[in-house]
Design an enzyme around this catalytic site. Structure first.
Site, PDB file in Angstrom:
ATOM      1  N   SER A 141       0.864  -1.175   0.000  1.00  0.00           N
ATOM      2  CA  SER A 141       0.000   0.000   0.000  1.00  0.00           C
ATOM      3  C   SER A 141       0.895   1.218   0.000  1.00  0.00           C
ATOM      4  O   SER A 141       2.035   1.158   0.470  1.00  0.00           O
ATOM      5  CB  SER A 141      -0.867   0.010   1.269  1.00  0.00           C
ATOM      6  OG  SER A 141      -1.511   1.251   1.448  1.00  0.00           O
ATOM      7  N   TYR A 154      -1.674  -0.682  10.426  1.00  0.00           N
ATOM      8  CA  TYR A 154      -1.740  -0.946   8.988  1.00  0.00           C
ATOM      9  C   TYR A 154      -0.474  -0.457   8.297  1.00  0.00           C
ATOM     10  O   TYR A 154       0.148  -1.190   7.520  1.00  0.00           O
ATOM     11  CB  TYR A 154      -2.982  -0.284   8.390  1.00  0.00           C
ATOM     12  CG  TYR A 154      -3.181  -0.582   6.923  1.00  0.00           C
ATOM     13  CD1 TYR A 154      -3.717  -1.798   6.523  1.00  0.00           C
ATOM     14  CD2 TYR A 154      -2.846   0.347   5.953  1.00  0.00           C
ATOM     15  CE1 TYR A 154      -3.911  -2.086   5.173  1.00  0.00           C
ATOM     16  CE2 TYR A 154      -3.039   0.070   4.607  1.00  0.00           C
ATOM     17  CZ  TYR A 154      -3.571  -1.148   4.225  1.00  0.00           C
ATOM     18  OH  TYR A 154      -3.762  -1.424   2.894  1.00  0.00           O
ATOM     19  N   LYS A 158       2.244  -2.790   6.356  1.00  0.00           N
ATOM     20  CA  LYS A 158       2.478  -2.645   4.917  1.00  0.00           C
ATOM     21  C   LYS A 158       3.907  -2.187   4.620  1.00  0.00           C
ATOM     22  O   LYS A 158       4.480  -2.551   3.586  1.00  0.00           O
ATOM     23  CB  LYS A 158       1.442  -1.709   4.287  1.00  0.00           C
ATOM     24  CG  LYS A 158       0.029  -2.307   4.288  1.00  0.00           C
ATOM     25  CD  LYS A 158      -0.028  -3.629   3.548  1.00  0.00           C
ATOM     26  CE  LYS A 158      -1.437  -4.163   3.419  1.00  0.00           C
ATOM     27  NZ  LYS A 158      -1.537  -5.342   2.546  1.00  0.00           N
TER      28      LYS A 158
END
Length: 180
Positions: A141, A154, A158
């Site tokens: 991402s 998150y 990532k």
């Protein structure tokens, strides 16, 4: 038919990017293992691939569980006889700032988003080595490279995927396994 004769596993294939990729891979000739925790959506993806004339099967998997990931790879080998492509696409986001993140949330995010990629590679690579190589695609991402509000776990996971991808690419390039 760019993928004619190839076998692909796609995690997170019950919906979204994973479903679209599974349908596209099948359209290009791959036999596809649709892997996801969501059995209903996964079976819908399989049905759509078959409706369009492709070959697919479903494997229920929590990518954070080593035994289930090993079984997913074995499903590809038992059903289609080989494994050429792994698309580590399963992921989740649990929005929170670091001070709002409890250990269970942190662990689940890293387990699915980062450990799941590692486990996919760990169990898929030996199968790929037996047939002379393969390709691994890991969904990262932009939040693995830049920060965004309320994405502590998150973004950390990532960012780990970005570096793990580079490392696995270096480690297996000479063995004919491309990792992006």
């Amino acid at each position: 038919m760019k993928l004619d004769g190839k076998v692909a596993i796609i995690t997170g294939a019950a919906s979204g990017i994973g479903r679209a990729a599974a349908i596209l891979f099948a359209h290009e000739g791959a036999r596809v293992v649709v892997a996801d925790m969501a059995e209903g959506g996964g079976l819908e993806t399989v049905a759509e691939i078959r409706r369009q004339g492709g070959q697919a099967c479903f494997a229920r998997v929590d990518v954070a569980d080593a035994g289930q990931v090993a079984a997913m790879v074995q499903t590809a080998l038992d059903t289609f006889g080989r494994l050429d492509i792994l698309f580590n696409n399963a992921g989740l986001t649990l929005p929170a700032r670091v001070t709002e993140t409890d250990e269970a949330t942190w662990s689940r995010s890293l387990d699915v988003n980062l450990k799941g990629v590692m486990l996919g590679c760990k169990y898929a690579i030996p199968a790929m080595l037996r047939t002379g190589g393969g390709a691994i695609i890991n969904t990262a991402s932009m939040l693995g490279l830049v920060a965004s509000p309320r994405q502590a776990a998150y973004s950390a996971s990532k960012g780990g995927v970005v570096m793990l991808t580079k490392q696995v690419a270096v480690d297996y390039a000479r063995d004919g396994i491309r990792v992006n």
